[in-house]
Design an enzyme around this catalytic site. Structure first.
Site, PDB file in Angstrom:
ATOM      1  N   TYR A   1     -22.243 -21.474 -25.626  1.00  0.00           N
ATOM      2  CA  TYR A   1     -21.209 -21.442 -24.777  1.00  0.00           C
ATOM      3  C   TYR A   1     -21.490 -22.519 -23.555  1.00  0.00           C
ATOM      4  O   TYR A   1     -20.519 -23.324 -23.252  1.00  0.00           O
ATOM      5  CB  TYR A   1     -21.109 -20.154 -23.929  1.00  0.00           C
ATOM      6  N   GLU A   2     -22.735 -22.917 -23.368  1.00  0.00           N
ATOM      7  CA  GLU A   2     -23.263 -23.872 -22.623  1.00  0.00           C
ATOM      8  C   GLU A   2     -23.507 -25.028 -23.068  1.00  0.00           C
ATOM      9  O   GLU A   2     -23.857 -25.938 -22.389  1.00  0.00           O
ATOM     10  CB  GLU A   2     -24.384 -23.430 -21.721  1.00  0.00           C
TER      11      GLU A   2
ATOM     12  N   TYR B   1     -24.588 -12.300 -19.328  1.00  0.00           N
ATOM     13  CA  TYR B   1     -23.642 -12.666 -20.762  1.00  0.00           C
ATOM     14  C   TYR B   1     -23.040 -11.435 -21.156  1.00  0.00           C
ATOM     15  O   TYR B   1     -23.703 -10.157 -21.316  1.00  0.00           O
ATOM     16  CB  TYR B   1     -24.563 -13.271 -21.758  1.00  0.00           C
ATOM     17  N   VAL B   2     -21.871 -11.418 -21.446  1.00  0.00           N
ATOM     18  CA  VAL B   2     -21.052 -10.601 -22.186  1.00  0.00           C
ATOM     19  C   VAL B   2     -20.266 -11.267 -23.172  1.00  0.00           C
ATOM     20  O   VAL B   2     -19.756 -12.171 -23.104  1.00  0.00           O
ATOM     21  CB  VAL B   2     -20.085  -9.771 -21.167  1.00  0.00           C
TER      22      VAL B   2
ATOM     23  N   GLY C   1     -13.775  -8.929 -19.252  1.00  0.00           N
ATOM     24  CA  GLY C   1     -12.418  -8.529 -18.676  1.00  0.00           C
ATOM     25  C   GLY C   1     -12.592  -6.864 -18.506  1.00  0.00           C
ATOM     26  O   GLY C   1     -11.392  -6.206 -18.157  1.00  0.00           O
TER      27      GLY C   1
ATOM     28  N   GLY D   1     -19.469  -7.443 -16.822  1.00  0.00           N
ATOM     29  CA  GLY D   1     -20.246  -8.402 -16.164  1.00  0.00           C
ATOM     30  C   GLY D   1     -20.428  -8.032 -14.903  1.00  0.00           C
ATOM     31  O   GLY D   1     -21.592  -8.316 -14.536  1.00  0.00           O
TER      32      GLY D   1
ATOM     33  N   ASN E   1     -18.343 -24.970 -15.152  1.00  0.00           N
ATOM     34  CA  ASN E   1     -18.231 -23.303 -15.900  1.00  0.00           C
ATOM     35  C   ASN E   1     -17.455 -22.673 -14.652  1.00  0.00           C
ATOM     36  O   ASN E   1     -17.803 -21.749 -13.849  1.00  0.00           O
ATOM     37  CB  ASN E   1     -19.381 -22.789 -15.578  1.00  0.00           C
TER      38      ASN E   1
ATOM     39  N   TYR F   1     -18.545 -15.596  -9.487  1.00  0.00           N
ATOM     40  CA  TYR F   1     -19.653 -15.567  -8.353  1.00  0.00           C
ATOM     41  C   TYR F   1     -19.262 -15.715  -6.828  1.00  0.00           C
ATOM     42  O   TYR F   1     -19.518 -14.951  -6.253  1.00  0.00           O
ATOM     43  CB  TYR F   1     -20.741 -16.437  -8.835  1.00  0.00           C
TER      44      TYR F   1
ATOM     45  N   GLU G   1     -25.576 -27.231   0.632  1.00  0.00           N
ATOM     46  CA  GLU G   1     -26.979 -27.733   1.355  1.00  0.00           C
ATOM     47  C   GLU G   1     -27.770 -28.843   0.644  1.00  0.00           C
ATOM     48  O   GLU G   1     -28.489 -29.402   1.148  1.00  0.00           O
ATOM     49  CB  GLU G   1     -27.918 -26.578   1.777  1.00  0.00           C
TER      50      GLU G   1
END
Lengths: 171, 169
Positions: A26-27, A94-95, A101, A105, A132, A139, A151
């Site tokens: 996925y990444e 990860y799910v 949904g 997660g 992402n 988040y 920052e």
């Protein structure tokens, strides 16, 4: 859909390794995964484990099309801030796509936060790739701050030959 | 490790990073968390001989007469892709002792200890405006994971962490 969140056991490491690879795909960096379930077993379940792990599991009747009931995980470890004290770093959350949904997660990260509070940690830290957007939005909606944007913090790393060379110069 | 010196170093580094009001832990926290059976962190100190002890006063803190002039605080972490890793939380050398290889020696020592423990990465963070530190690290051969791959540092604390924890199973 009913599901449980439990601390991982050594026998879960093959499922965790499978899902680590799915997350790396996925990444867009599957070639970067160099460890297997053997290292996970060795490093997560001794007297001084390098990490902790939670696994999300569904009942048998909801198993995945490939027959898996362990469908999500969160891998984390304790770290330290010299300004604030004990902290937790969540390395992975990860799910599996077909189980998203459904609150898994959120339940995983919330349980990491609960464990962190029980251990008197004052921060939960993690990293997200800038492209992402679904994860970033998730988040940020939970109250996380983006410290790189806010920052200017950057992650830096030594590895491979650069790390060897650096170590050779130690007094 | 000399905890009093360590606590004062943490304050000096926070001053440098312009965030000294953010320092909330005290000497007793460092003692409890660094020296128990399962410590949260490890540290190394750089020390000079007595005849080279510090001479200069440092902003709010009076640092004459010290032989402990730098430190690094680190802990072991885990990469789900690469395995054992070490994270360097702080690297600091008092201003009058910079440019003498002490910072590099501290970092090298952390690398050596990390490799001995089976680690394949040394990770840390730097503020993007801190050009002198960035240049120092890049010159040693590290790479900027945020710039190169796009990883952002994220944090939940305070009320956000409380609310998050209340949703845990």
């Amino acid at each position: 859909m009913r599901f449980t969140i439990c601390a991982a056991k050594p026998e879960d490491c093959k499922d965790i390794a499978r899902m680590i690879m799915e997350l790396a795909v996925y990444e867009k960096m599957p070639d970067q995964v160099k460890i297997s379930h053997k290292e996970l077993e060795r490093d997560g379940f001794g007297p001084n484990p390098f990490y902790q792990c939670l696994v999300a599991e569904v009942p048998e009747e909801h198993k995945s099309k490939d027959g898996h009931t362990k469908v999500g995980y969160a891998l984390f470890f304790y770290t330290y801030s010299t300004w604030k004290g004990r902290t937790v770093y969540m390395e992975d959350l990860y799910v599996m796509p077909e189980y998203r949904g459904k609150g898994m997660g959120k339940a995983l990260i919330a349980t990491v936060a609960k464990v962190a509070k029980e251990q008197h940690c004052v921060r939960l830290q993690f990293s997200v790739l800038d492209w992402n957007k679904p994860s970033l939005d998730f988040y940020l909606s939970k109250g996380a701050e983006d410290l790189t944007a806010k920052e200017g913090w950057h992650f830096l790393r030594f590895h491979g030959i650069a790390l060897d060379n650096l170590a050779q110069e130690a007094p | 490790m000399d905890i009093i010196t360590k606590t004062l170093f943490v304050m000096e580094l926070a001053e440098y990073e312009k965030v000294s009001d953010q320092v909330k832990i005290a000497q007793r926290d460092l003692e409890q968390d660094g020296f128990s059976k399962n410590p949260f962190f490890h540290g190394i100190i750089a020390e000079v001989p007595e005849h080279l002890k510090s001479k200069e006063d440092s902003c709010m803190y009076f640092f004459t007469g010290h032989t402990k002039v730098g430190y690094s605080l680190y802990f072991y972490t885990y990469s789900s892709w690469k395995g054992r890793a070490v994270y360097m939380e702080d690297l600091y050398v008092m201003p009058e002792f910079r440019g003498k290889g002490i910072g590099k020696a501290l970092m090298s020592k952390v690398s050596q200890l990390g490799l001995a423990a089976g680690c394949t990465q040394l990770n840390f963070t730097v503020l993007d405006w801190n050009k002198s530190s960035l240049d120092f690290y890049l010159k040693q051969g590290c790479w900027d994971v945020t710039s190169d791959l796009g990883y952002h540092c994220m944090r939940c604390e305070g009320d956000a962490l409380e609310h998050l924890a209340q949703g845990g199973l």
